[in-house]
Design a protein around this motif. Structure first.
Motif, PDB file in Angstrom:
ATOM      1  N   ALA A  12       0.911  -1.282  -0.109  1.00  0.00           N
ATOM      2  CA  ALA A  12      -0.028   0.112   0.089  1.00  0.00           C
ATOM      3  C   ALA A  12       0.951   1.286  -0.113  1.00  0.00           C
ATOM      4  O   ALA A  12       0.520   2.195  -0.756  1.00  0.00           O
ATOM      5  N   LEU A  13       1.883   1.339   0.770  1.00  0.00           N
ATOM      6  CA  LEU A  13       2.750   2.539   0.825  1.00  0.00           C
ATOM      7  C   LEU A  13       3.491   2.429  -0.488  1.00  0.00           C
ATOM      8  O   LEU A  13       3.816   3.711  -0.963  1.00  0.00           O
TER       9      LEU A  13
ATOM     10  N   LYS B 138      -7.198   4.816   4.541  1.00  0.00           N
ATOM     11  CA  LYS B 138      -7.983   4.689   3.033  1.00  0.00           C
ATOM     12  C   LYS B 138      -7.924   3.239   2.663  1.00  0.00           C
ATOM     13  O   LYS B 138      -8.807   2.719   2.021  1.00  0.00           O
ATOM     14  N   GLU B 139      -6.822   2.354   3.026  1.00  0.00           N
ATOM     15  CA  GLU B 139      -6.593   1.057   2.512  1.00  0.00           C
ATOM     16  C   GLU B 139      -7.068  -0.160   3.461  1.00  0.00           C
ATOM     17  O   GLU B 139      -7.606  -1.011   3.103  1.00  0.00           O
TER      18      GLU B 139
ATOM     19  N   HIS C  19       1.166   4.045  -3.204  1.00  0.00           N
ATOM     20  CA  HIS C  19       1.077   5.477  -2.902  1.00  0.00           C
ATOM     21  C   HIS C  19       2.387   6.339  -2.751  1.00  0.00           C
ATOM     22  O   HIS C  19       2.116   7.241  -1.942  1.00  0.00           O
ATOM     23  N   LYS C  20       3.385   6.138  -3.186  1.00  0.00           N
ATOM     24  CA  LYS C  20       4.583   6.443  -2.906  1.00  0.00           C
ATOM     25  C   LYS C  20       4.643   8.073  -3.512  1.00  0.00           C
ATOM     26  O   LYS C  20       5.426   8.928  -2.672  1.00  0.00           O
TER      27      LYS C  20
ATOM     28  N   TYR D 212      -3.072   8.621   6.319  1.00  0.00           N
ATOM     29  CA  TYR D 212      -3.990   8.743   5.207  1.00  0.00           C
ATOM     30  C   TYR D 212      -3.992   7.440   4.671  1.00  0.00           C
ATOM     31  O   TYR D 212      -5.271   6.837   4.599  1.00  0.00           O
ATOM     32  N   ILE D 213      -2.885   6.755   4.451  1.00  0.00           N
ATOM     33  CA  ILE D 213      -2.956   5.665   3.451  1.00  0.00           C
ATOM     34  C   ILE D 213      -3.382   4.339   4.404  1.00  0.00           C
ATOM     35  O   ILE D 213      -4.363   3.563   3.697  1.00  0.00           O
TER      36      ILE D 213
ATOM     37  N   GLY E 263       1.060  11.180   5.873  1.00  0.00           N
ATOM     38  CA  GLY E 263       0.860  10.488   4.495  1.00  0.00           C
ATOM     39  C   GLY E 263       0.638   8.761   4.949  1.00  0.00           C
ATOM     40  O   GLY E 263      -0.438   8.303   4.382  1.00  0.00           O
TER      41      GLY E 263
END
Length: 276
Positions: free
Chosen positions: A25-26, A271-272, A29-30, A267-268, A264
């Motif tokens: 996931a990280l 969201k995920e 969304h890097k 947030y990720i 960040g």
């Protein structure tokens, strides 16, 4: 036993899968992470320019131990105490007392009697003297005594580089003058008392003791009149700082990167994983 091992293995595999999902996931969304880190670091860096630059002037001092008197006159302590005379006082105690006086409200009031000093020290939006006293001790003046060497470092931090040097010199001059005036006044009172005692005593040993105490007080009077550096003498004098002491903008950039990364990741994660 085998069933327990299978459960533990299943748990580890599950944890590994979950960890891999977080990494994926990280990684996915890097770009978002990089953008957030850049925006936060740019914001923090820009904010640092809104903070007023401050300059620090330092001075390294040593205690003038000559003012401590003769430490061997313990036999005269009883008579001296009647006169309010301190016999065998350690010079280091003088420096500790002087440092505490610098922190005091009365000393700050003495400084701001000078209109130019008051104008520079008082912030435009500050009228409360107690608040000024806190700012003076927490943000403007720093006092450090090295226990091993006995040396003392005093520093003044202020937006005006020239004023920081002038204020530091004034603080040292004033504490020397204040302690000099105090000792001179006390020794004068002590001499008056001792002269009365001398004329009223007939025993030779008592008169000898009084003479010793008179010698000490005369020595204090002499030092008070001839020494400028009465409590503190300079090892390294105050200077006009050429480079600002704060803010250190690289720290703001690092903080911005850190907060951007944390925001960040949060947030990720929401969201995920949380919404799903």
């Amino acid at each position: 036993m085998e069933e327990t091992n299978k459960k533990e293995l299943s748990y580890l595999e599950k944890e590994t899968v979950e960890f891999n999902k977080v990494i994926e996931a990280l990684t996915a969304h890097k770009i978002l992470l990089i953008i957030l880190m850049f925006l936060f670091s740019a914001s923090f860096f820009s904010y640092s320019f809104l903070i007023e630059d401050k300059f620090r002037s330092d001075a390294l001092l040593q205690t003038s131990n000559e003012i401590s008197g003769n430490k061997n006159n313990i036999n005269y302590g009883s008579l001296a105490s009647l006169a309010g005379i301190s016999v065998g006082e350690d010079g280091s105690d003088k420096s500790i007392l002087a440092l505490e006086v610098i922190k005091s409200r009365d000393f700050l009031r003495r400084l701001i009697k000078n209109p130019l000093i008051k104008e520079k020290l008082y912030p435009k939006n500050l009228e409360n003297f107690n608040e000024l006293h806190k700012i003076f001790n927490n943000d403007i003046v720093s006092l450090i005594k090295d226990k091993s060497s006995g040396f003392i470092r005093i520093s003044v931090t202020h937006p005006d580089a020239i004023f920081s040097k002038k204020l530091l010199e004034l603080i040292i001059d004033e504490i020397n003058l204040l302690q000099k005036e105090k000792d001179l006044r006390e020794s004068t009172n002590a001499l008056d008392y001792l002269n009365i005692q001398y004329s009223s005593k007939t025993l030779t040993n008592i008169r000898d003791s009084i003479n010793k105490l008179v010698e000490e007080q005369l020595q204090i009077q002499m030092l008070s009149n001839i020494r400028e550096d009465y409590v503190f003498s300079y090892i390294d004098r105050p200077y006009i700082p050429q480079e600002k002491d704060s803010p250190i903008r690289i720290i703001y950039i690092i903080l911005g990167l850190f907060f951007g990364l944390i925001i960040g990741i949060i947030y990720i994660f929401i969201k995920e994983f949380v919404k799903k």
